[in-house]
Design an enzyme around this catalytic site. Structure first.
Site, short mmCIF file in Angstrom:
data_model
loop_
_atom_site.label_atom_id
_atom_site.label_comp_id
_atom_site.label_asym_id
_atom_site.label_seq_id
_atom_site.Cartn_x
_atom_site.Cartn_y
_atom_site.Cartn_z
N CYS A 1 40.89 41.63 45.79
CA CYS A 1 40.65 40.22 45.49
C CYS A 1 41.98 39.48 45.59
CB CYS A 1 40.08 40.09 44.07
SG CYS A 1 39.78 38.40 43.57
N LEU A 2 41.97 38.28 46.17
CA LEU A 2 43.21 37.51 46.28
C LEU A 2 43.76 37.14 44.90
CD1 LEU A 2 42.38 35.16 49.29
CD2 LEU A 2 43.85 37.18 49.28
N GLY B 1 37.52 36.14 51.86
CA GLY B 1 36.64 35.29 51.05
C GLY B 1 37.45 34.58 49.99
N GLN C 1 39.10 30.12 42.17
CA GLN C 1 40.38 30.82 42.41
C GLN C 1 41.52 29.85 42.69
OE1 GLN C 1 38.41 33.69 45.38
NE2 GLN C 1 40.10 34.88 44.55
N HIS D 1 32.80 35.05 41.21
CA HIS D 1 33.88 34.12 40.83
C HIS D 1 33.32 32.81 40.29
CE1 HIS D 1 37.56 36.09 42.09
NE2 HIS D 1 37.08 36.37 43.29
N HIS E 1 30.70 39.35 45.69
CA HIS E 1 32.02 39.25 45.05
C HIS E 1 32.39 37.79 44.81
CE1 HIS E 1 36.44 40.53 44.80
NE2 HIS E 1 36.50 39.20 44.92
N GLU E 2 32.21 36.94 45.84
CA GLU E 2 32.60 35.53 45.70
C GLU E 2 31.69 34.79 44.72
OE1 GLU E 2 35.42 34.85 46.76
OE2 GLU E 2 35.61 36.57 48.09
#
Ligand code: NI
Length: 167
Positions: free
Chosen positions: A91-92, A46, A51, A137, A133-134
């Site tokens: 998370c990235l 994701g 991000q 962000h 989660h996304e």
């Protein structure tokens, strides 16, 4: 297509609240294509536009093993949620860091596709976790915010140290 740079915690740009998309044009479709390429290359399941330092409400997700089922959410909103579930998240933007987070077990999400057409989707399991989660962000929230203060400050120190070493 282009690979985009992913911002890392504790970069303050990750804390900006993203604005709704108003133009459903080729620039949006290029952004989505670039985000998918960046997510697959990372690799991740994701990615949200903040991000990559784009403050727009755009999320891409692909939880398939084969990386062949991209799901795109423009201006997403959770309109209904039920139950509780815990899963180990990463998370990235917070590399090599994983911890257990509690979220709703079932959600109904309303969003638009890249043509500006609305759709609704019911999600559970990994997809429900990933969507929540996304969406966090988009409001400048990270999964580490949902951990204890002690755990969060330990992670923050680790990343501040890593930044210093990178100078
Ligand atoms: Ni993330």
């Amino acid at each position: 297509m282009a690979l985009l740079e992913i911002l890392h915690y504790p970069d303050p740009r990750l804390r900006k609240k993203a604005r709704p998309v108003t133009h459903f044009d080729d620039a949006l479709r290029k952004l989505v294509a670039d985000m998918l390429e960046t997510m697959y290359r990372a690799p991740g399941i994701g990615l949200a536009a903040p991000q990559i330092n784009i403050a727009q409400r755009v999320v891409v997700i692909d939880i398939s093993r084969e990386n062949n089922t991209p799901q795109i959410f423009i201006n997403p909103e959770i309109v209904e949620s039920r139950g509780k579930d815990t899963m180990e998240e990463g998370c990235l933007s917070v590399p090599d860091t994983y911890d257990t987070v509690e979220r709703a077990a079932w959600i109904r999400v309303k969003a638009m596709n890249t043509n500006g057409e609305s759709f609704e989707l019911e999600c559970e399991g990994l997809l429900a976790v990933c969507v929540q989660h996304e969406l966090d962000h988009l409001d400048g929230k990270l999964f580490v915010d949902r951990l204890s203060t002690l755990k969060r400050s330990r992670i923050r120190r680790k990343f501040e140290k890593a930044q210093r070493l990178a100078l």
